[in-house]
Scaffold this motif. Structure first.
Motif, PDB file in Angstrom:
ATOM      1  N   TYR A 115       0.862  -1.176   0.000  1.00  0.00           N
ATOM      2  CA  TYR A 115       0.000   0.000   0.000  1.00  0.00           C
ATOM      3  C   TYR A 115       0.902   1.230   0.000  1.00  0.00           C
ATOM      4  N   ARG A 116       0.743   2.066  -1.013  1.00  0.00           N
ATOM      5  CA  ARG A 116       1.673   3.197  -1.160  1.00  0.00           C
ATOM      6  C   ARG A 116       0.874   4.484  -1.338  1.00  0.00           C
ATOM      7  N   ILE A 117       1.252   5.482  -0.593  1.00  0.00           N
ATOM      8  CA  ILE A 117       0.561   6.774  -0.736  1.00  0.00           C
ATOM      9  C   ILE A 117       1.595   7.887  -0.868  1.00  0.00           C
ATOM     10  N   LEU A 118       1.172   8.932  -1.558  1.00  0.00           N
ATOM     11  CA  LEU A 118       1.967  10.169  -1.572  1.00  0.00           C
ATOM     12  C   LEU A 118       1.220  11.130  -0.655  1.00  0.00           C
ATOM     13  N   LEU A 119       1.699  11.182   0.565  1.00  0.00           N
ATOM     14  CA  LEU A 119       1.011  11.992   1.573  1.00  0.00           C
ATOM     15  C   LEU A 119       1.354  13.458   1.327  1.00  0.00           C
ATOM     16  N   ARG A 120       0.313  14.255   1.082  1.00  0.00           N
ATOM     17  CA  ARG A 120       0.541  15.686   0.821  1.00  0.00           C
ATOM     18  C   ARG A 120      -0.260  16.505   1.809  1.00  0.00           C
ATOM     19  N   GLY A 121       0.324  17.568   2.274  1.00  0.00           N
ATOM     20  CA  GLY A 121      -0.370  18.408   3.247  1.00  0.00           C
ATOM     21  C   GLY A 121       0.060  19.842   3.132  1.00  0.00           C
ATOM     22  N   ARG A 122      -0.755  20.721   3.680  1.00  0.00           N
ATOM     23  CA  ARG A 122      -0.426  22.147   3.696  1.00  0.00           C
ATOM     24  C   ARG A 122      -0.676  22.651   5.104  1.00  0.00           C
ATOM     25  N   VAL A 123       0.274  23.383   5.617  1.00  0.00           N
ATOM     26  CA  VAL A 123       0.175  23.852   7.000  1.00  0.00           C
ATOM     27  C   VAL A 123      -0.130  25.338   7.001  1.00  0.00           C
ATOM     28  N   PHE A 124      -1.104  25.697   7.800  1.00  0.00           N
ATOM     29  CA  PHE A 124      -1.524  27.099   7.884  1.00  0.00           C
ATOM     30  C   PHE A 124      -1.374  27.604   9.317  1.00  0.00           C
ATOM     31  N   ALA A 125      -1.211  28.921   9.399  1.00  0.00           N
ATOM     32  CA  ALA A 125      -1.409  29.609  10.680  1.00  0.00           C
ATOM     33  C   ALA A 125      -2.528  30.588  10.380  1.00  0.00           C
ATOM     34  N   GLY A 126      -3.697  30.306  10.896  1.00  0.00           N
ATOM     35  CA  GLY A 126      -4.862  31.077  10.471  1.00  0.00           C
ATOM     36  C   GLY A 126      -5.148  30.713   9.028  1.00  0.00           C
ATOM     37  N   ASN A 127      -5.089  31.719   8.160  1.00  0.00           N
ATOM     38  CA  ASN A 127      -5.304  31.437   6.741  1.00  0.00           C
ATOM     39  C   ASN A 127      -4.023  31.593   5.936  1.00  0.00           C
ATOM     40  N   MET A 128      -2.915  31.813   6.622  1.00  0.00           N
ATOM     41  CA  MET A 128      -1.647  32.032   5.929  1.00  0.00           C
ATOM     42  C   MET A 128      -0.846  30.730   5.886  1.00  0.00           C
ATOM     43  N   PRO A 129      -0.445  30.298   4.693  1.00  0.00           N
ATOM     44  CA  PRO A 129       0.422  29.110   4.627  1.00  0.00           C
ATOM     45  C   PRO A 129       1.709  29.361   5.402  1.00  0.00           C
ATOM     46  N   LEU A 130       2.176  28.333   6.034  1.00  0.00           N
ATOM     47  CA  LEU A 130       3.318  28.480   6.933  1.00  0.00           C
ATOM     48  C   LEU A 130       4.520  27.758   6.346  1.00  0.00           C
ATOM     49  N   GLU A 131       5.564  28.519   6.148  1.00  0.00           N
ATOM     50  CA  GLU A 131       6.787  27.980   5.544  1.00  0.00           C
ATOM     51  C   GLU A 131       7.735  27.515   6.650  1.00  0.00           C
ATOM     52  N   GLY A 132       8.489  26.489   6.389  1.00  0.00           N
ATOM     53  CA  GLY A 132       9.558  26.073   7.301  1.00  0.00           C
ATOM     54  C   GLY A 132       9.084  25.288   8.512  1.00  0.00           C
ATOM     55  N   VAL A 133       7.898  24.719   8.434  1.00  0.00           N
ATOM     56  CA  VAL A 133       7.418  23.880   9.547  1.00  0.00           C
ATOM     57  C   VAL A 133       8.093  22.512   9.440  1.00  0.00           C
ATOM     58  N   ASN A 134       8.610  22.039  10.563  1.00  0.00           N
ATOM     59  CA  ASN A 134       9.218  20.698  10.570  1.00  0.00           C
ATOM     60  C   ASN A 134       8.111  19.657  10.637  1.00  0.00           C
ATOM     61  N   LEU A 138       7.347  23.884   2.318  1.00  0.00           N
ATOM     62  CA  LEU A 138       8.036  24.745   1.349  1.00  0.00           C
ATOM     63  C   LEU A 138       7.586  26.190   1.486  1.00  0.00           C
ATOM     64  N   GLY A 139       8.384  27.068   0.909  1.00  0.00           N
ATOM     65  CA  GLY A 139       8.006  28.487   0.866  1.00  0.00           C
ATOM     66  C   GLY A 139       7.821  28.918  -0.575  1.00  0.00           C
ATOM     67  N   CYS A 140       7.681  30.223  -0.774  1.00  0.00           N
ATOM     68  CA  CYS A 140       7.600  30.749  -2.129  1.00  0.00           C
ATOM     69  C   CYS A 140       9.015  30.757  -2.724  1.00  0.00           C
ATOM     70  N   TYR A 141       9.083  30.802  -4.009  1.00  0.00           N
ATOM     71  CA  TYR A 141      10.405  30.782  -4.645  1.00  0.00           C
ATOM     72  C   TYR A 141      10.294  31.375  -6.045  1.00  0.00           C
ATOM     73  N   TYR A 142      11.425  31.774  -6.578  1.00  0.00           N
ATOM     74  CA  TYR A 142      11.456  32.213  -7.981  1.00  0.00           C
ATOM     75  C   TYR A 142      11.551  30.980  -8.864  1.00  0.00           C
ATOM     76  N   ASP A 143      10.585  30.815  -9.721  1.00  0.00           N
ATOM     77  CA  ASP A 143      10.611  29.620 -10.554  1.00  0.00           C
ATOM     78  C   ASP A 143      11.546  29.827 -11.747  1.00  0.00           C
ATOM     79  N   SER A 144      11.566  28.850 -12.611  1.00  0.00           N
ATOM     80  CA  SER A 144      12.532  28.881 -13.715  1.00  0.00           C
ATOM     81  C   SER A 144      12.269  30.053 -14.671  1.00  0.00           C
ATOM     82  N   GLU A 145      11.053  30.596 -14.607  1.00  0.00           N
ATOM     83  CA  GLU A 145      10.759  31.760 -15.462  1.00  0.00           C
ATOM     84  C   GLU A 145      10.833  33.057 -14.683  1.00  0.00           C
ATOM     85  N   GLN A 146      11.453  32.981 -13.515  1.00  0.00           N
ATOM     86  CA  GLN A 146      11.676  34.142 -12.659  1.00  0.00           C
ATOM     87  C   GLN A 146      10.377  34.769 -12.138  1.00  0.00           C
ATOM     88  N   TYR A 147       9.348  33.958 -12.015  1.00  0.00           N
ATOM     89  CA  TYR A 147       8.119  34.417 -11.363  1.00  0.00           C
ATOM     90  C   TYR A 147       8.166  34.013  -9.893  1.00  0.00           C
TER      91      TYR A 147
END
Lengths: 405, 179
Positions: free
Chosen positions: A131-150, A165-174
């Motif tokens: 049985y294999r899963i790709l466990l995905r989750g998003r962590v919030f503080a209130g309604n703000m996504p929280l970066e750097g949570v262990n 994860l946090g925000c980042y400049y993608d390959s197209e510099q966005y």
């Protein structure tokens, strides 16, 4: 003669010459290709080749499966499947071949066949995936996504650690925030009843623990909301505060705007000094007597009074408290309009919205003199005006946004 | 970065709010007594004179055609609008002069304002006003004497809500009182 069908122990192994089942079973790798593969294997005149393909019951090709072979109980040897194909060459004599196939993502297959007499013996081995899963989750503080949570995920004594994860400049510099606050981990279990435990932790946030069974995971991105600790992770050193006051918050119908910077005094965290710039926009109304027998009219004028000066404040509730760290202080300000010294007393409190931004509430008392215009009615035209010094007493509540760093 | 942008937006909003304070901006009209005011319209009208005859007043059309009305010694002065405003109307013996936003009052001989009783606050009979000398009322409580024959000027003006600035004024209208 060996009856090849007699060697099949279950649905997981198909022994054939020409992949008899191809008509009814979806093919992983065509029989022709397996034939070509086996024929191309070099062997001696007294050697035979046993090989074939390894796939899953869901018809996926399995690469890098370890095939352990034991012939008549002799020393085992291992081969690895490559692109779903495997083979081994052996002397053309023996009775029983034990085959043991293992792969971390699949249940182990343990089977045996009678030693074949054909020069090329093709096997199709089907493994049952774990049985294999790709466990995905998003962590919030209130309604703000929280970066750097262990994120620590425990499963059967093993611990998998990752970070959101946090925000980042993608390959197209966005500036890409698509994955802000997200984590993912691939997990494999023997049974869907296996339990996993997630522990989320971050400085300044309350730890968050969540338990679930594999089968409970629907495949969607799970949402976790962390709560802030009651104190900040580190005592603040400085803050900048923008304050606004509206007529409804004022005793005298004023607008107020202020900007302040404070720095805490060394190790005395409760004491801070800084600079405060503020101004009042005051509407001042004077009565104007007009014609005899009529009620006086009212003339409104707006006055801007600006103040700037050093300021000192004391937190009587510790400044690293998230809720209502309160303070009292005094600004030793200069009235820039009248060039006079004016002390301003204030009492304030703040509520942190996140780790470094707070909503500030303040009440400020100021008393100052300034000249205002009074009018005398003129029945033949524009009213006569005169300058009169008046004392303004201001008690104003303000709302501010504060950045702490 | 986001916080910095928020500060800029807040400051811009405050600046806009301060800049939105109402200002009285009136286009200059040199025909009016107070050139920086809105016009008070004086329509043509008639009134019944002391002898029962009806007397025509051309109002603004007389100003435009450069004609001078001939009125009785107790004229009725009328205009449009200015309800609930602070209004003053006056008769002058000389052409009306305004200096520094103020009428030079030495030539005023009769005046009425909203502080005085009137049957219709847009149509004032001569008897409802008071005689004036050197800018001040005289013979208080008495009906003013009829105007002697001569050449007169009249105008009406009104203040804003605060009573400090003239917001409305009429043109200067002329009339003769015949022998």
């Amino acid at each position: 003669m060996l009856n090849s069908l007699a060697f099949t122990q279950s649905d997981e192994i198909w022994l054939d010459s020409g992949f008899a089942g191809e008509d009814t079973i979806p093919v992983l790798i065509s029989g022709q290709r397996v034939n070509d593969y086996l024929i191309a294997i070099p062997r001696g005149s007294d050697q035979i080749v046993i090989g074939g393909c390894i796939g899953s019951i869901f018809h996926e090709v399995i690469d890098s499966a370890v095939v352990e072979v034991v012939i008549d109980g002799r020393e085992p040897f291992h081969v690895l499947s490559e692109n779903g194909l495997f083979n081994f060459v052996t002397e053309a004599k023996g009775n029983v071949v034990d085959i043991f196939i293992s792969h971390p993502d699949y249940h182990t297959l343990d089977t045996s066949i009678v030693f074949p007499q054909d020069a090329n013996t093709k096997l199709r081995l089907l493994l049952t995936p774990k049985y294999r899963i790709l466990l995905r989750g998003r962590v919030f503080a209130g309604n703000m996504p929280l970066e750097g949570v262990n994120v620590s995920i425990s499963h059967l004594g093993k611990e998998y650690a990752t970070q959101t994860l946090g925000c980042y400049y993608d390959s197209e510099q966005y500036w890409n925030c698509l994955f802000d606050g997200m984590f993912k981990t691939e997990l494999t279990a023997d049974t869907p009843d296996d339990s996993i435990y997630l522990k989320l932790s971050m400085d300044g946030m309350q730890s968050y623990t969540y338990g679930m069974k594999f089968q409970d995971y629907t495949g969607e991105i799970m949402e976790f909301r962390m709560k802030y600790e009651s104190v900040l992770p580190a005592p603040p050193k400085s803050n900048i505060n923008l304050k606004l006051g509206f007529p409804a918050l004022s005793l005298s119908n004023d607008w107020y705007m202020g900007l302040s910077y404070y720095r805490h005094v060394g190790n005395i965290n409760r004491l801070a000094y800084g600079l405060d710039v503020n101004m009042y926009i005051t509407n001042f109304t004077v009565p104007v007597e007009t014609f005899e027998g009529l009620d006086p009219r009212e003339a409104d004028s707006s006055y801007i009074n600006a103040f700037v000066g050093p300021s000192l404040l004391y937190y009587f509730i510790k400044p690293d408290t998230r809720w209502f760290s309160s303070y009292a202080g005094c600004t030793f300000s200069m009235n820039l309009t009248e060039l006079a010294f004016v002390p301003q007393l204030f009492l304030g409190s703040r509520i942190f919205l996140d780790l470094n931004k707070a909503l500030g509430l303040e009440i400020r008392y100021t008393e100052f003199a300034r000249t205002v215009t009074h009018y005398t009615f003129n029945p033949y035209g524009k009213a006569y005006s005169s300058e009169v010094s008046e004392v303004f007493t201001k008690l104003h509540a303000t709302i501010g946004i504060q950045v702490v760093f | 970065m986001k916080t910095g942008r928020s500060y800029i937006v807040c400051l811009a909003l405050i600046w806009l709010m301060l800049g939105c304070e109402e200002e009285v901006s009136i286009i200059q009209n040199k025909d009016l007594v107070f050139t920086h005011s809105y016009p008070v319209r004086i329509p043509p009208y008639e009134y019944e004179g002391e002898n029962g005859q009806f007397i025509q007043v051309r109002g603004d059309s007389g100003f435009e055609s450069n004609s001078i009305d001939t009125l009785s010694g107790e004229p009725v002065l009328a205009w449009e609008g200015l309800e609930n405003q602070l209004v003053s109307v006056a008769i002058f013996t000389e052409a009306i002069e305004v200096a520094h936003g103020e009428i030079i009052a030495s030539d005023v001989i009769w005046k009425w304002n909203t502080g005085m009783a009137a049957a219709d606050s847009n149509r004032i009979a001569y008897a409802e006003g008071r005689a004036v000398s050197r800018g001040d009322y005289i013979n208080e409580g008495q009906v003013p004497d009829p105007l002697p024959p001569g050449h007169y000027y009249w105008a009406v003006w009104s203040w804003g809500k605060s009573g400090t600035t003239i917001i409305y004024s009429s043109r200067q209208l002329e009339f003769y009182v015949p022998n």
